[in-house]
Design a protein around this motif. Structure first.
Motif, PDB file in Angstrom:
ATOM      1  N   ASN A 118       0.806  -1.225   0.000  1.00  0.00           N
ATOM      2  CA  ASN A 118       0.000   0.000   0.000  1.00  0.00           C
ATOM      3  C   ASN A 118       0.839   1.274   0.000  1.00  0.00           C
ATOM      4  OD1 ASN A 118      -2.421  -1.498   0.109  1.00  0.00           O
ATOM      5  ND2 ASN A 118      -2.217  -1.734   2.325  1.00  0.00           N
ATOM      6  N   LEU A 119       2.175   1.127  -0.071  1.00  0.00           N
ATOM      7  CA  LEU A 119       3.052   2.290  -0.111  1.00  0.00           C
ATOM      8  C   LEU A 119       3.665   2.438  -1.502  1.00  0.00           C
ATOM      9  CD1 LEU A 119       4.994   1.928   3.281  1.00  0.00           C
ATOM     10  CD2 LEU A 119       2.831   3.100   2.833  1.00  0.00           C
ATOM     11  N   ASN A 120       4.003   3.671  -1.854  1.00  0.00           N
ATOM     12  CA  ASN A 120       4.731   3.927  -3.102  1.00  0.00           C
ATOM     13  C   ASN A 120       6.219   3.702  -2.874  1.00  0.00           C
ATOM     14  OD1 ASN A 120       2.425   4.793  -4.597  1.00  0.00           O
ATOM     15  ND2 ASN A 120       2.526   6.768  -3.537  1.00  0.00           N
ATOM     16  N   PHE A 121       6.906   3.194  -3.898  1.00  0.00           N
ATOM     17  CA  PHE A 121       8.352   2.959  -3.807  1.00  0.00           C
ATOM     18  C   PHE A 121       9.068   3.661  -4.947  1.00  0.00           C
ATOM     19  CE2 PHE A 121       7.081  -0.181  -0.842  1.00  0.00           C
ATOM     20  CZ  PHE A 121       8.189  -0.483  -0.071  1.00  0.00           C
ATOM     21  N   GLY A 122      10.219   4.224  -4.625  1.00  0.00           N
ATOM     22  CA  GLY A 122      11.055   4.866  -5.633  1.00  0.00           C
ATOM     23  C   GLY A 122      12.522   4.629  -5.345  1.00  0.00           C
ATOM     24  N   GLU A 123      13.345   4.667  -6.377  1.00  0.00           N
ATOM     25  CA  GLU A 123      14.784   4.435  -6.236  1.00  0.00           C
ATOM     26  C   GLU A 123      15.546   5.671  -6.684  1.00  0.00           C
ATOM     27  OE1 GLU A 123      18.339   1.486  -7.967  1.00  0.00           O
ATOM     28  OE2 GLU A 123      16.219   1.029  -8.382  1.00  0.00           O
ATOM     29  N   ILE A 124      16.516   6.085  -5.878  1.00  0.00           N
ATOM     30  CA  ILE A 124      17.394   7.213  -6.225  1.00  0.00           C
ATOM     31  C   ILE A 124      18.800   6.667  -6.408  1.00  0.00           C
ATOM     32  CG2 ILE A 124      18.353   9.417  -5.474  1.00  0.00           C
ATOM     33  CD1 ILE A 124      15.810   9.916  -3.903  1.00  0.00           C
ATOM     34  N   ASP A 125      19.326   6.820  -7.613  1.00  0.00           N
ATOM     35  CA  ASP A 125      20.672   6.334  -7.947  1.00  0.00           C
ATOM     36  C   ASP A 125      21.691   7.381  -7.503  1.00  0.00           C
ATOM     37  OD1 ASP A 125      23.049   5.492  -9.060  1.00  0.00           O
ATOM     38  OD2 ASP A 125      22.117   4.743 -10.907  1.00  0.00           O
ATOM     39  N   CYS A 126      22.432   7.066  -6.445  1.00  0.00           N
ATOM     40  CA  CYS A 126      23.371   8.047  -5.897  1.00  0.00           C
ATOM     41  C   CYS A 126      24.628   8.198  -6.757  1.00  0.00           C
ATOM     42  CB  CYS A 126      23.749   7.672  -4.462  1.00  0.00           C
ATOM     43  SG  CYS A 126      22.377   7.872  -3.288  1.00  0.00           S
ATOM     44  N   ASP A 127      24.871   7.273  -7.690  1.00  0.00           N
ATOM     45  CA  ASP A 127      25.949   7.477  -8.655  1.00  0.00           C
ATOM     46  C   ASP A 127      25.589   8.578  -9.635  1.00  0.00           C
ATOM     47  OD1 ASP A 127      27.559   5.507  -7.583  1.00  0.00           O
ATOM     48  OD2 ASP A 127      26.713   3.918  -8.842  1.00  0.00           O
ATOM     49  N   VAL A 128      24.290   8.694  -9.932  1.00  0.00           N
ATOM     50  CA  VAL A 128      23.809   9.714 -10.877  1.00  0.00           C
ATOM     51  C   VAL A 128      23.474  11.006 -10.145  1.00  0.00           C
ATOM     52  CG1 VAL A 128      22.018  10.265 -12.575  1.00  0.00           C
ATOM     53  CG2 VAL A 128      22.921   7.928 -12.422  1.00  0.00           C
ATOM     54  N   TRP A 129      22.824  10.891  -9.012  1.00  0.00           N
ATOM     55  CA  TRP A 129      22.344  12.073  -8.281  1.00  0.00           C
ATOM     56  C   TRP A 129      23.048  12.188  -6.924  1.00  0.00           C
ATOM     57  CZ3 TRP A 129      19.949  14.898 -11.601  1.00  0.00           C
ATOM     58  CH2 TRP A 129      19.171  14.326 -12.605  1.00  0.00           C
ATOM     59  N   ALA A 130      24.362  12.299  -6.959  1.00  0.00           N
ATOM     60  CA  ALA A 130      25.161  12.359  -5.735  1.00  0.00           C
ATOM     61  C   ALA A 130      24.789  13.566  -4.884  1.00  0.00           C
ATOM     62  CB  ALA A 130      26.645  12.390  -6.075  1.00  0.00           C
ATOM     63  N   GLU A 131      24.565  14.713  -5.500  1.00  0.00           N
ATOM     64  CA  GLU A 131      24.232  15.931  -4.747  1.00  0.00           C
ATOM     65  C   GLU A 131      22.870  15.805  -4.079  1.00  0.00           C
ATOM     66  OE1 GLU A 131      23.746  20.719  -5.568  1.00  0.00           O
ATOM     67  OE2 GLU A 131      24.996  19.516  -6.924  1.00  0.00           O
ATOM     68  N   LEU A 132      21.908  15.173  -4.776  1.00  0.00           N
ATOM     69  CA  LEU A 132      20.586  14.971  -4.207  1.00  0.00           C
ATOM     70  C   LEU A 132      20.674  14.047  -2.987  1.00  0.00           C
ATOM     71  CD1 LEU A 132      17.506  15.219  -4.263  1.00  0.00           C
ATOM     72  CD2 LEU A 132      17.461  13.314  -5.899  1.00  0.00           C
ATOM     73  N   CYS A 133      21.448  12.967  -3.110  1.00  0.00           N
ATOM     74  CA  CYS A 133      21.604  12.046  -1.982  1.00  0.00           C
ATOM     75  C   CYS A 133      22.236  12.753  -0.790  1.00  0.00           C
ATOM     76  CB  CYS A 133      22.456  10.846  -2.404  1.00  0.00           C
ATOM     77  SG  CYS A 133      21.631   9.758  -3.588  1.00  0.00           S
ATOM     78  N   SER A 134      23.221  13.587  -1.044  1.00  0.00           N
ATOM     79  CA  SER A 134      23.880  14.319   0.043  1.00  0.00           C
ATOM     80  C   SER A 134      22.896  15.262   0.733  1.00  0.00           C
ATOM     81  CB  SER A 134      25.073  15.094  -0.510  1.00  0.00           C
ATOM     82  OG  SER A 134      25.687  15.835   0.510  1.00  0.00           O
ATOM     83  N   SER A 135      22.044  15.921  -0.053  1.00  0.00           N
ATOM     84  CA  SER A 135      21.070  16.853   0.539  1.00  0.00           C
ATOM     85  C   SER A 135      20.029  16.120   1.376  1.00  0.00           C
ATOM     86  CB  SER A 135      20.376  17.658  -0.560  1.00  0.00           C
ATOM     87  OG  SER A 135      19.517  16.838  -1.322  1.00  0.00           O
ATOM     88  N   LEU A 136      19.868  14.823   1.102  1.00  0.00           N
ATOM     89  CA  LEU A 136      18.915  14.013   1.862  1.00  0.00           C
ATOM     90  C   LEU A 136      19.602  13.213   2.961  1.00  0.00           C
ATOM     91  CD1 LEU A 136      16.694  12.802  -1.118  1.00  0.00           C
ATOM     92  CD2 LEU A 136      16.112  14.522   0.600  1.00  0.00           C
ATOM     93  N   HIS A 137      20.818  13.641   3.344  1.00  0.00           N
ATOM     94  CA  HIS A 137      21.579  13.086   4.471  1.00  0.00           C
ATOM     95  C   HIS A 137      22.032  11.652   4.223  1.00  0.00           C
ATOM     96  CE1 HIS A 137      19.542  16.538   6.140  1.00  0.00           C
ATOM     97  NE2 HIS A 137      18.384  15.923   6.101  1.00  0.00           N
ATOM     98  N   VAL A 138      22.222  11.270   2.964  1.00  0.00           N
ATOM     99  CA  VAL A 138      22.693   9.932   2.634  1.00  0.00           C
ATOM    100  C   VAL A 138      24.157  10.032   2.239  1.00  0.00           C
ATOM    101  CG1 VAL A 138      22.447   7.954   1.095  1.00  0.00           C
ATOM    102  CG2 VAL A 138      20.406   9.160   1.920  1.00  0.00           C
TER     103      VAL A 138
END
Length: 597
Positions: A182-202
């Motif tokens: 019942n939940l939505n799932f999404g994947e963030i590729d940190c090799d592609v979006w390194a800055e986005l991952c960093s902003s999300l504390h990853v």
């Protein structure tokens, strides 16, 4: 766990947070392998089919029982259980329908998609099957922004985010999606979006996070179990993961009321996460209170050390006012502390207010704490206990509670405050009572001291007085005699001090319907033995003979909060003599206010 000998081997089939099985077999690799395989075979079955299945679920056909090691096949089936059905095809005509290649080991089918797998290596086969599963939606910065905006505008379904890099195990991602349909799932590729991952504390993938209804973002920290994290995070709508800039804005008082868990770099905090999260759920529908977790890294540690120099702390930041929680971190006590703080916003007094309180014409009794400057952590603890005192005395509408914090006032009246002191100012009286808080620093002891001056109706009973007044029998009982409510205690019993205030407040709120007494069982052992007192504290109601009751009786009451004591005692008094409750104060639950000026 009942570990009775060493070494002892435990098998955790579903990870370290799940159930376990004892291994009691031979200490050889072969015996251990047989033990594990027996367990797997009892939970999954790989059938041999005589016809192809028509199913909407993914299925993998193994083209012959000898094409892949049977134990490896069982392990594959166990790991894919619920995601992909595994079946063996022995019939040559069926195998020819599935694949024309003699090198094909497994044929994966899902709806119109077909994939031939030639490897016989267990890990390669598993990897190829997982790669063939329906894709999880990939999230880029723009997509993330749209998701969060929709959640803030009222979309109900949270998003589970999986942060990956090249080589990340996507099997666990598919297993999680199966566990939470019942939940939505999404994947963030940190090799592609390194800055986005960093902003999300990853800082390192793989990692998990949840975007919740309302837009709050929370990421999981190792060693949290992913399923437990998703389940609780999705339900904790007011809980956020904070960045260093978020923390600084909150501490500067710019963003309302926040309850913060601040963890310096390298500090253990696993045991704090559960009760903090559970407490936050009580405020899911309260837009005025937010919860935040700040886990500092080596690069952001200076921000955490600003408020947590040595170990993790829980703070309540009410705009510019900051309070440090110093109790045991469990859900009940933290919730009580937060509610107590919110109810005690006007506890602090100014010097002018103190001068007005000192005026003999005052209309209320006042209990005031005077806390000197440069008192440090000791006065911080006292302030916490003073809030407990204020909360406990709240049902007494004629009592006001306040606190003068001289750390914030450097002149005038505060120049004469040398040590922490409490003063009780009775109603319309020119005198006051004082006590040093240096050795009377906990709420139960402060309350016992204050209540003796707030209301002096509690009689200290010894054996002689008890026999003469409480249990004495009259030949011709008069209607004027009142029942006795007696509190049996020991000065060596901390719980007795904790519960005494509830007894005394219940007695006050009964408004002279009963006579109140207390017995020190350390000094009056004979009396307490005679009354069969076997635990402390104990509370008994003594009902003498009257026109309705031919014989005297004794009722043992539970020692609980004052409301529960009143609820339990009132039916007994009503049956005994209803007129006793005629003057009962109906405003027992009115709040103490602190802004009478």
């Amino acid at each position: 766990m009942r570990i009775g000998s060493y070494p002892t081997l435990l098998f955790y089939p579903n990870g370290k947070s799940g159930n376990y099985l004892y291994y009691r077999g031979d200490r050889t690799f072969e015996a251990l392998d047989d033990f594990v395989m027996t367990y797997l075979n009892s939970h999954v079955h790989v059938p041999t089919v005589s016809q192809l299945r028509n199913t909407d679920r993914p299925i993998a056909y193994v083209l012959g029982a000898n094409r892949i090691d049977r134990s490896a096949l069982t392990r594959i089936a166990y790991r894919l259980n619920g995601l992909v059905a595994i079946a063996i095809v022995e019939d040559e005509s069926l195998r020819d329908k599935l694949s024309e290649s003699d090198y094909t080991t497994i044929v994966f089918k899902y709806k119109g998609f077909i994939k031939d797998i030639e490897s016989t290596n267990e890990e390669d086969v598993l990897k190829d099957i997982v790669a063939a599963l329906p894709k999880i939606e990939l999230i880029d910065p723009e997509k993330l922004k749209n998701i969060r905006n929709k959640l803030r505008r009222g979309e109900q379904t949270p998003w589970v985010l999986y942060f990956s890099t090249k080589g990340s195990d996507r099997l666990v991602l598919h297993q999680m999606r199966m566990s939470f349909p019942n939940l939505n799932f999404g994947e963030i590729d940190c090799d592609v979006w390194a800055e986005l991952c960093s902003s999300l504390h990853v800082e390192a993938a793989p990692a998990w996070a949840v975007l919740k209804r309302g837009g709050a973002y929370q990421r999981a920290y190792a060693p949290a179990d992913a399923r437990t994290f998703v389940r609780t995070a999705a339900a904790a709508l007011s809980l956020h993961t904070l960045s260093a800039s978020d923390l600084n804005k909150i501490l500067e008082g710019d963003v309302g009321v926040w309850v913060l868990l601040v963890v310096p770099h390298g500090s253990p905090w696993d045991s704090m996460a559960g009760p903090f999260t559970q407490t936050s759920m009580h405020f899911n529908n309260d837009e005025n209170v937010s919860f935040g977790i700040m886990i500092c890294t080596a690069s952001t540690d200076q921000h955490c050390r600003r408020v947590a120099p040595e170990k993790p702390v829980v703070l309540l930041q009410n705009f510019t006012r900051r309070h440090t929680y110093r109790g045991e971190l469990n859900e009940r006590e933290l919730l009580e502390y937060i509610n107590m703080l919110r109810d005690s916003e006007d506890l602090e007094l100014t010097e002018n207010q103190v001068l007005e309180i000192s005026d003999p014409s005052r209309e209320h009794a006042w209990l005031v704490a005077y806390l000197p400057a440069h008192c440090g952590a000791f006065c911080d603890d006292l302030a916490h206990h003073w809030m407990i005192v204020a909360s406990k005395l709240r049902p007494l509408t004629f009592v006001r509670v306040g606190m003068l914090q001289c750390a914030k006032i450097k002149s005038g009246f505060c120049t004469n405050i040398r040590s922490a002191t409490a003063r009780l100012y009775p109603i319309a009286s020119g005198q006051h009572y004082s006590v040093s808080l240096q050795h009377l620093s906990q709420a139960p002891y402060i309350l016992e001291w204050a209540l003796q001056f707030i209301d002096d109706s509690v009689v200290k009973l010894n054996w002689k007085l008890f026999a003469k007044t409480v249990i004495a029998e009259e030949l011709n009982p008069t209607s004027g005699n009142k029942p006795w409510l007696v509190y049996f205690h020991s000065p060596r019993c901390y719980r007795c001090y904790e519960m005494y205030a509830d007894f005394a407040i219940a007695g006050i709120l009964l408004n002279n319907a009963v006579q109140l007494g207390k017995v020190n069982c350390l000094n009056e052992r004979g009396l307490c033995q005679h009354e069969h007192i076997t635990s402390y504290p104990s509370l008994k109601l003594y009902l003498g003979r009257n026109s309705r009751q031919r014989f005297s009786s004794v009722v043992t009451l539970q020692v609980r909060d004052h409301k529960s004591i009143l609820e339990e005692i009132e039916p007994h008094l009503r049956r005994y003599d209803a007129s006793l409750l005629a003057t009962r104060d109906g405003a027992a639950s009115n709040s103490i206010r602190h802004d009478e000026f």
